[in-house]
Structure formats: structure tokens, C-alpha cells
Write a protein that holds these residues in place. Structure first.
Motif, PDB file in Angstrom:
ATOM      1  N   ILE A   1       0.755  -1.261  -0.177  1.00 16.98           N
ATOM      2  CA  ILE A   1       0.030   0.054  -0.096  1.00 16.98           C
ATOM      3  C   ILE A   1       0.962   1.155   0.169  1.00 16.98           C
ATOM      4  O   ILE A   1       1.727   1.257   0.590  1.00 16.98           O
ATOM      5  CB  ILE A   1      -0.773   0.003   1.070  1.00 16.98           C
ATOM      6  N   SER A   2       0.433   2.142  -0.788  1.00 13.46           N
ATOM      7  CA  SER A   2       1.405   3.633  -1.082  1.00 13.46           C
ATOM      8  C   SER A   2       0.286   4.601  -1.108  1.00 13.46           C
ATOM      9  O   SER A   2      -0.864   4.655  -1.379  1.00 13.46           O
ATOM     10  CB  SER A   2       2.042   3.532  -2.254  1.00 13.46           C
ATOM     11  N   LEU A   3       0.826   5.660  -0.583  1.00 11.34           N
ATOM     12  CA  LEU A   3       0.200   6.987  -0.283  1.00 11.34           C
ATOM     13  C   LEU A   3       0.237   7.633  -1.745  1.00 11.34           C
ATOM     14  O   LEU A   3       1.437   7.872  -2.071  1.00 11.34           O
ATOM     15  CB  LEU A   3       0.707   7.813   0.883  1.00 11.34           C
ATOM     16  N   LEU A   4      -0.795   8.147  -2.241  1.00  8.27           N
ATOM     17  CA  LEU A   4      -0.828   8.990  -3.401  1.00  8.27           C
ATOM     18  C   LEU A   4      -1.122  10.338  -3.025  1.00  8.27           C
ATOM     19  O   LEU A   4      -0.522  11.259  -3.766  1.00  8.27           O
ATOM     20  CB  LEU A   4      -1.969   8.413  -4.256  1.00  8.27           C
ATOM     21  N   GLY A   5      -1.884  10.691  -2.013  1.00  5.82           N
ATOM     22  CA  GLY A   5      -2.190  12.096  -1.375  1.00  5.82           C
ATOM     23  C   GLY A   5      -3.302  11.927  -0.579  1.00  5.82           C
ATOM     24  O   GLY A   5      -3.529  11.065   0.057  1.00  5.82           O
ATOM     25  N   SER A   6      -4.023  13.287  -0.500  1.00  7.41           N
ATOM     26  CA  SER A   6      -5.267  13.348   0.206  1.00  7.41           C
ATOM     27  C   SER A   6      -6.363  14.291  -0.290  1.00  7.41           C
ATOM     28  O   SER A   6      -5.969  15.021  -0.868  1.00  7.41           O
ATOM     29  CB  SER A   6      -4.967  13.647   1.796  1.00  7.41           C
ATOM     30  N   ARG A   7      -7.297  14.090   0.437  1.00  9.85           N
ATOM     31  CA  ARG A   7      -8.676  15.063   0.060  1.00  9.85           C
ATOM     32  C   ARG A   7      -9.613  15.037   1.316  1.00  9.85           C
ATOM     33  O   ARG A   7      -9.935  13.760   1.703  1.00  9.85           O
ATOM     34  CB  ARG A   7      -9.255  14.537  -1.123  1.00  9.85           C
ATOM     35  N   ASP A   8      -9.910  16.125   1.619  1.00 11.01           N
ATOM     36  CA  ASP A   8     -10.929  16.185   2.699  1.00 11.01           C
ATOM     37  C   ASP A   8     -10.521  15.408   3.851  1.00 11.01           C
ATOM     38  O   ASP A   8     -11.666  14.454   4.156  1.00 11.01           O
ATOM     39  CB  ASP A   8     -12.306  16.025   1.907  1.00 11.01           C
ATOM     40  N   GLU A   9      -9.638  15.374   4.388  1.00 16.76           N
ATOM     41  CA  GLU A   9      -9.093  14.300   5.611  1.00 16.76           C
ATOM     42  C   GLU A   9      -9.167  13.003   5.303  1.00 16.76           C
ATOM     43  O   GLU A   9      -8.930  12.149   6.191  1.00 16.76           O
ATOM     44  CB  GLU A   9     -10.394  14.782   6.748  1.00 16.76           C
ATOM     45  N   LEU A  10      -9.229  12.680   4.221  1.00 18.46           N
ATOM     46  CA  LEU A  10      -9.179  11.212   3.801  1.00 18.46           C
ATOM     47  C   LEU A  10      -7.551  10.973   2.940  1.00 18.46           C
ATOM     48  O   LEU A  10      -7.356  11.893   2.411  1.00 18.46           O
ATOM     49  CB  LEU A  10     -10.307  10.739   2.549  1.00 18.46           C
ATOM     50  N   LEU A  11      -7.265   9.965   3.157  1.00 18.74           N
ATOM     51  CA  LEU A  11      -5.907   9.510   2.556  1.00 18.74           C
ATOM     52  C   LEU A  11      -6.046   8.880   1.236  1.00 18.74           C
ATOM     53  O   LEU A  11      -6.920   8.004   1.171  1.00 18.74           O
ATOM     54  CB  LEU A  11      -4.760   8.683   3.226  1.00 18.74           C
TER      55      LEU A  11
ATOM     56  N   TYR B   1     -17.584   0.955   4.293  1.00 20.49           N
ATOM     57  CA  TYR B   1     -18.349   1.193   3.179  1.00 20.49           C
ATOM     58  C   TYR B   1     -19.332  -0.101   3.130  1.00 20.49           C
ATOM     59  O   TYR B   1     -20.602   0.324   2.720  1.00 20.49           O
ATOM     60  CB  TYR B   1     -17.290   0.984   1.818  1.00 20.49           C
ATOM     61  N   VAL B   2     -19.053  -1.436   3.339  1.00 21.59           N
ATOM     62  CA  VAL B   2     -19.929  -2.470   3.382  1.00 21.59           C
ATOM     63  C   VAL B   2     -21.083  -2.041   4.397  1.00 21.59           C
ATOM     64  O   VAL B   2     -22.118  -2.310   4.234  1.00 21.59           O
ATOM     65  CB  VAL B   2     -19.330  -3.799   3.691  1.00 21.59           C
ATOM     66  N   GLU B   3     -20.688  -1.642   5.727  1.00 25.54           N
ATOM     67  CA  GLU B   3     -21.665  -1.411   6.874  1.00 25.54           C
ATOM     68  C   GLU B   3     -22.478  -0.046   6.550  1.00 25.54           C
ATOM     69  O   GLU B   3     -23.757  -0.059   7.182  1.00 25.54           O
ATOM     70  CB  GLU B   3     -20.913  -1.389   8.230  1.00 25.54           C
ATOM     71  N   GLU B   4     -22.084   0.916   5.932  1.00 24.01           N
ATOM     72  CA  GLU B   4     -22.702   2.030   5.621  1.00 24.01           C
ATOM     73  C   GLU B   4     -23.962   1.632   4.698  1.00 24.01           C
ATOM     74  O   GLU B   4     -23.790   1.052   3.763  1.00 24.01           O
ATOM     75  CB  GLU B   4     -22.225   3.123   5.464  1.00 24.01           C
ATOM     76  N   THR B   5     -25.209   2.009   4.996  1.00 26.94           N
ATOM     77  CA  THR B   5     -26.172   1.571   4.047  1.00 26.94           C
ATOM     78  C   THR B   5     -26.488   2.445   2.594  1.00 26.94           C
ATOM     79  O   THR B   5     -26.983   1.995   1.769  1.00 26.94           O
ATOM     80  CB  THR B   5     -27.657   1.552   4.838  1.00 26.94           C
ATOM     81  N   ASP B   6     -25.990   3.746   2.906  1.00 27.69           N
ATOM     82  CA  ASP B   6     -26.244   4.488   1.547  1.00 27.69           C
ATOM     83  C   ASP B   6     -25.137   5.489   1.534  1.00 27.69           C
ATOM     84  O   ASP B   6     -24.383   5.581   2.342  1.00 27.69           O
ATOM     85  CB  ASP B   6     -27.498   5.059   1.381  1.00 27.69           C
TER      86      ASP B   6
ATOM     87  N   SER C   1     -21.071   9.171   3.570  1.00 26.41           N
ATOM     88  CA  SER C   1     -20.768  10.474   3.666  1.00 26.41           C
ATOM     89  C   SER C   1     -20.794  11.097   5.110  1.00 26.41           C
ATOM     90  O   SER C   1     -19.753  12.099   5.550  1.00 26.41           O
ATOM     91  CB  SER C   1     -21.273  11.579   2.666  1.00 26.41           C
ATOM     92  N   ASN C   2     -21.540  10.982   5.713  1.00 25.86           N
ATOM     93  CA  ASN C   2     -21.825  11.499   7.155  1.00 25.86           C
ATOM     94  C   ASN C   2     -20.706  10.739   8.004  1.00 25.86           C
ATOM     95  O   ASN C   2     -20.301  11.593   8.887  1.00 25.86           O
ATOM     96  CB  ASN C   2     -23.127  11.499   7.603  1.00 25.86           C
ATOM     97  N   PHE C   3     -20.688   9.570   7.813  1.00 29.55           N
ATOM     98  CA  PHE C   3     -19.642   8.774   8.659  1.00 29.55           C
ATOM     99  C   PHE C   3     -18.143   9.177   8.510  1.00 29.55           C
ATOM    100  O   PHE C   3     -17.475   9.428   9.503  1.00 29.55           O
ATOM    101  CB  PHE C   3     -19.586   7.314   8.451  1.00 29.55           C
ATOM    102  N   TYR C   4     -17.866   9.648   7.293  1.00 25.71           N
ATOM    103  CA  TYR C   4     -16.497  10.340   6.871  1.00 25.71           C
ATOM    104  C   TYR C   4     -16.632  11.753   6.937  1.00 25.71           C
ATOM    105  O   TYR C   4     -15.367  12.477   6.706  1.00 25.71           O
ATOM    106  CB  TYR C   4     -15.899   9.947   5.822  1.00 25.71           C
ATOM    107  N   ASP C   5     -17.772  12.545   7.516  1.00 27.19           N
ATOM    108  CA  ASP C   5     -18.104  13.971   7.555  1.00 27.19           C
ATOM    109  C   ASP C   5     -17.403  14.829   6.270  1.00 27.19           C
ATOM    110  O   ASP C   5     -16.862  15.468   6.307  1.00 27.19           O
ATOM    111  CB  ASP C   5     -17.052  14.482   8.611  1.00 27.19           C
ATOM    112  N   LEU C   6     -17.909  14.224   5.062  1.00 22.06           N
ATOM    113  CA  LEU C   6     -17.690  14.739   3.821  1.00 22.06           C
ATOM    114  C   LEU C   6     -18.981  15.525   3.477  1.00 22.06           C
ATOM    115  O   LEU C   6     -19.970  15.102   3.791  1.00 22.06           O
ATOM    116  CB  LEU C   6     -17.384  13.428   2.998  1.00 22.06           C
TER     117      LEU C   6
END
Length: 137
Positions: A21-31, A72-77, A82-87
Motif C-alpha cells: 500500500i502506498s500513499l498517493l495524496g489526500s482529500r478532505d481528511e481522507l488519505l 463502506y460495506v456497513e454504511e447503508t447508502d 458521507s456522514n460517517f466520514y464527515d464529507l
């Protein structure tokens, strides 16, 4: 040093599938990361709430990646995810990405089996047990 079967299973999963696994960057607090394996490669966004991602500790990176796929699997929609990740749920970038996750998830499950982060999420949240040991590796 205590031995945790869950860490051993995570190591075996990584070794059997040749995962890096390698880091490419980030966006809105997600890697933004790339998961490479002997079966293919995928670009994903993952959460790293506590700043644990370190390419030198590939097992932690793998855990965080698998945990994000489990989320992702656990979140229903899309709204729940997006709320879980505060997006921003009005950001079409994240809606398009969310839609692409279904295909990515199925490809990964096709090659590696059901998505399982192996380490109890409570250990991660409490920074204890197997996760604490994993960060020492």
C-alpha cells in the motif's frame, strides 16, 4: 511481546496476496492510497483518524484499508457513508467515488475473499490489544 492470532492472520493475508500500500495524496481528511497486489491494483480513500498510516508499517496500512472497506460495506447508502466520514454530501466527486466503491469491493472480494480487517474495531478505537501491538511492528 504478546502474540495475537488476528495479527498473524493479517500478515498471512498480506503475504499470500503480495499486498503493498502506498500513499498517493489526500482529500478532505481522507488519505488517497493505492493497494497493489499480485491480483491487481486499486485506488481508494481511507480514513486515518489518529495518524497511524506509515508506509514503513504495511500491516497498519493494510488494516486501515480493510477497515475503510468494511465501513463502506456497513454504511447503508451514500448519505450514511458521507456522514460517517464527515464529507460534503453535495460534492459530486464523493458521490462518484462512492458509486465506484461497489465495483472495487467486488473485485477485491473476488480475488481475496470476504473483506475482513482481522483486528477488532474496538481495539482500534481504544488503541489497545492487537491494534496497539500492530503499531509496534
Amino acid at each position: 511481546m504478546r502474540t495475537y492470532p488476528s495479527i498473524q492472520k493479517l500478515k498471512e493475508y498480506q503475504e499470500q496476496n503480495g499486498i503493498k500500500i502506498s500513499l498517493l495524496g489526500s482529500r478532505d481528511e481522507l488519505l488517497h492510497i493505492q493497494l497493489e497486489s499480485n491480483k491487481g491494483n486499486w485506488k481508494l480513500y481511507i480514513q486515518d483518524e489518529c495518524g497511524d498510516f506509515d508506509e514503513k508499517n504495511q500491516l497498519v496500512c493494510l488494516y486501515l484499508t480493510l477497515k475503510s472497506l468494511e465501513d463502506y460495506v456497513e454504511e447503508t447508502d451514500f448519505l450514511a457513508w458521507s456522514n460517517f466520514y464527515d464529507l460534503d454530501d453535495f460534492d459530486t466527486y464523493w458521490l462518484d467515488y462512492y458509486k465506484s466503491l461497489d465495483k472495487i469491493r467486488y473485485e477485491i472480494e473476488f480475488h481475496f475473499g470476504k473483506i475482513d480487517s482481522f483486528i477488532d474495531s474496538l481495539d482500534y478505537e481504544l488503541r489497545a490489544g492487537a491494534f496497539q501491538e500492530l503499531t509496534r511492528e
